[in-house]
Design a protein around this motif. Structure first.
Motif, PDB file in Angstrom:
ATOM      1  N   VAL A  79       0.756  -1.395   0.038  1.00 41.16           N
ATOM      2  CA  VAL A  79       0.222  -0.039  -0.040  1.00 41.16           C
ATOM      3  C   VAL A  79       0.750   1.233  -0.155  1.00 41.16           C
ATOM      4  O   VAL A  79       0.505   2.068  -0.500  1.00 41.16           O
ATOM      5  N   ALA A  80       1.831   1.460   0.877  1.00 41.90           N
ATOM      6  CA  ALA A  80       2.981   2.547   0.984  1.00 41.90           C
ATOM      7  C   ALA A  80       3.411   2.772  -0.330  1.00 41.90           C
ATOM      8  O   ALA A  80       3.451   3.826  -1.016  1.00 41.90           O
ATOM      9  N   ARG A  81       3.854   1.666  -1.231  1.00 48.36           N
ATOM     10  CA  ARG A  81       4.482   1.596  -2.351  1.00 48.36           C
ATOM     11  C   ARG A  81       3.539   2.364  -3.353  1.00 48.36           C
ATOM     12  O   ARG A  81       3.936   3.252  -4.098  1.00 48.36           O
ATOM     13  N   ALA A  82       2.233   1.858  -3.101  1.00 49.93           N
ATOM     14  CA  ALA A  82       1.342   2.309  -4.293  1.00 49.93           C
ATOM     15  C   ALA A  82       0.880   3.818  -4.078  1.00 49.93           C
ATOM     16  O   ALA A  82       0.471   4.517  -4.881  1.00 49.93           O
ATOM     17  N   TRP A  83       1.143   4.295  -2.642  1.00 53.02           N
ATOM     18  CA  TRP A  83       0.804   5.751  -2.378  1.00 53.02           C
ATOM     19  C   TRP A  83       1.757   6.578  -3.243  1.00 53.02           C
ATOM     20  O   TRP A  83       1.419   7.761  -3.325  1.00 53.02           O
ATOM     21  N   VAL A  84       2.925   6.016  -2.926  1.00 54.75           N
ATOM     22  CA  VAL A  84       4.111   7.202  -3.379  1.00 54.75           C
ATOM     23  C   VAL A  84       4.294   6.810  -5.024  1.00 54.75           C
ATOM     24  O   VAL A  84       5.139   7.704  -5.575  1.00 54.75           O
ATOM     25  N   ASP A  85       3.976   5.714  -5.569  1.00 59.40           N
ATOM     26  CA  ASP A  85       4.497   5.344  -6.969  1.00 59.40           C
ATOM     27  C   ASP A  85       3.060   5.113  -7.512  1.00 59.40           C
ATOM     28  O   ASP A  85       2.717   3.840  -7.831  1.00 59.40           O
TER      29      ASP A  85
END
Lengths: 223, 97, 106
Positions: A79-85
């Motif tokens: 999720v965190a990766r998807a938030w930033v990328d």
């Protein structure tokens, strides 16, 4: 055989199963708990399967080690990766298993689907028939998720159930329930909280509670 | 693998059948007889109604996600009218509505 | 209307959702791993397991814990398939329970 023909080093990586009927120490940190009938049945089953050559203690231990890699943190990393990328997010929404592999996460369920919360729609996952949950990603589900109360009520009165979890949504927000009853498994991508623009991906992942990944919690802004 | 019947299209209205089939099925009672729309076409999977009795490796059948208005599932639904529910249903439990 | 499977609880009235955290015990994790190994070997599949759980009596289903149901479901399947002798399994389970120690796996 005797009751003590195995070592007690409690070292999962170095059990000496081979021809022994019971292989590595079958228990570990719960040794002080009273043995229940269910555990005794498991131990009996395990002993017979090993004795009959159907599986080995090594195989169980290796699988245990693989299972231990799964945790809510792995979902939070996605999720965190998807938030930033945004490009990663697009790949994750199209094929979450492949996206997980980019982060060295092996999802073994047939199909993993990520569903995104928006300001207009809050999503909640339940398995009414049993306990389907993306175990290879998030690990074993929490006790509340497998409870009969949650399985019964989440589909019929989701807003009341969410209220018990401390979540309330304005009247114009749609609450959408996903019954995970067959071959797909679901993870919710929660809303990114305000005030987190400067945070690293790791710091963002650390904000995401386990229950947010099935829609039973929100992600709070850092204190 | 799936030559017999046309597939349901995304957005199509479907009714969940009550097949009255004994034994293991994955279609809960609360959606039977209800009308929803195809929300996602998920691909083809082995039929769990066969696999549950050890018959593995059989034909794969289409699986869909079907979306309902909660108010259509529960006459006494206490949430908001826009609330929805989505559930996975295998092809043979669906008919056009 | 078809008969309701004991597992088919969606929409039934029920009390508050229990929020207490229940950490998984070691034997429960090991049992899940054993189940995963049996699946990987093609000896059982998940749908059979679900069916075995659904065949429990309602009292058994309601009375057993989540992991207790898993043990009983796997055991029922292995006996049904002739992989394990059910009488021997019960004899051993009772012996282990009577001994009260995890060392007596024989």
């Amino acid at each position: 055989m005797t009751a003590h023909d195995h070592d007690h080093d409690h070292d999962d990586a170095h059990d000496h199963d081979h021809d022994h009927p019971h292989g590595p120490h079958p228990t570990r940190e719960d040794d002080d708990l009273e043995l229940t009938y269910s555990e005794a049945r498991y131990l009996a089953m395990r002993g017979m399967l090993i004795k009959q050559g159907i599986l080995t203690g090594d195989e169980i231990m290796r699988r245990l080690a693989v299972n231990d890699l799964a945790s809510p943190h792995q979902g939070a990393r996605m999720v965190a990766r998807a938030w930033v990328d945004p490009a990663f997010k697009a790949r994750m929404m199209a094929d979450a298993k492949s996206a997980a592999r980019e982060l060295d996460i092996a999802v073994t369920e047939a199909k993993l689907t990520v569903i995104e919360n928006t300001p207009q729609t809050h999503n909640l996952v339940v398995c009414t028939l049993c306990s389907c949950y993306p175990r290879s990603l998030l690990g074993e589900p929490p006790a509340w998720y497998v409870s009969k109360a949650y399985r019964s009520r989440a589909v019929r009165e989701p807003r009341k159930v969410l209220g018990e979890f401390g979540l309330a949504f304005p009247g114009d927000v749609e609450v959408r329930v996903h019954d995970s009853n067959a071959d797909l498994r679901y993870m919710i991508m929660p809303l990114r909280p305000e005030g987190t623009e400067g945070l690293s991906e790791e710091a963002l992942a650390a904000l995401i509670p386990r229950d947010a990944l099935v829609g039973a919690a929100l992600v709070d802004r850092p204190a | 693998m799936w030559p017999d019947a046309p597939r349901h299209a995304l957005g199509a209205q479907v009714r969940i059948l009550d097949l009255g089939k004994p034994g293991h099925v994955r279609t809960p009672l609360y959606v039977r007889g209800k009308v929803g729309v195809i929300d996602q076409v998920c691909g083809d999977f082995e039929n769990p109604e066969e696999r549950a009795y050890g018959r593995v490796g059989g034909a794969r059948i289409p699986l869909y996600r079907v979306r309902f208005a909660q108010a259509d599932l529960w006459p006494d639904y206490e949430g908001r009218p826009q609330d929805q529910l989505v559930i996975e249903i295998y092809h043979h439990w669906l008919q056009p509505a | 209307m078809s008969e309701r499977l004991i597992s088919d609880v969606g929409g039934l009235p029920s009390g508050p959702v229990p929020r207490e955290e229940v950490p998984q015990l070691y034997w429960e994790k090991a049992m899940i791993a054993m189940f995963n190994v049996l699946i990987a070997k093609g000896l059982v599949n998940l749908d059979e397991f679900r069916r075995a759980v659904e065949q429990m009596t309602p009292d058994h289903y309601a009375g057993a814990s989540f992991y207790g149901r898993r043990v009983d479901g796997v055991a029922a399947l292995l006996v049904e398939k002739g992989i394990l002798d059910g009488v021997e399994l019960e004899r051993r389970a009772l012996a282990i329970l009577t001994a009260g120690t995890r060392d007596h796996v024989a």
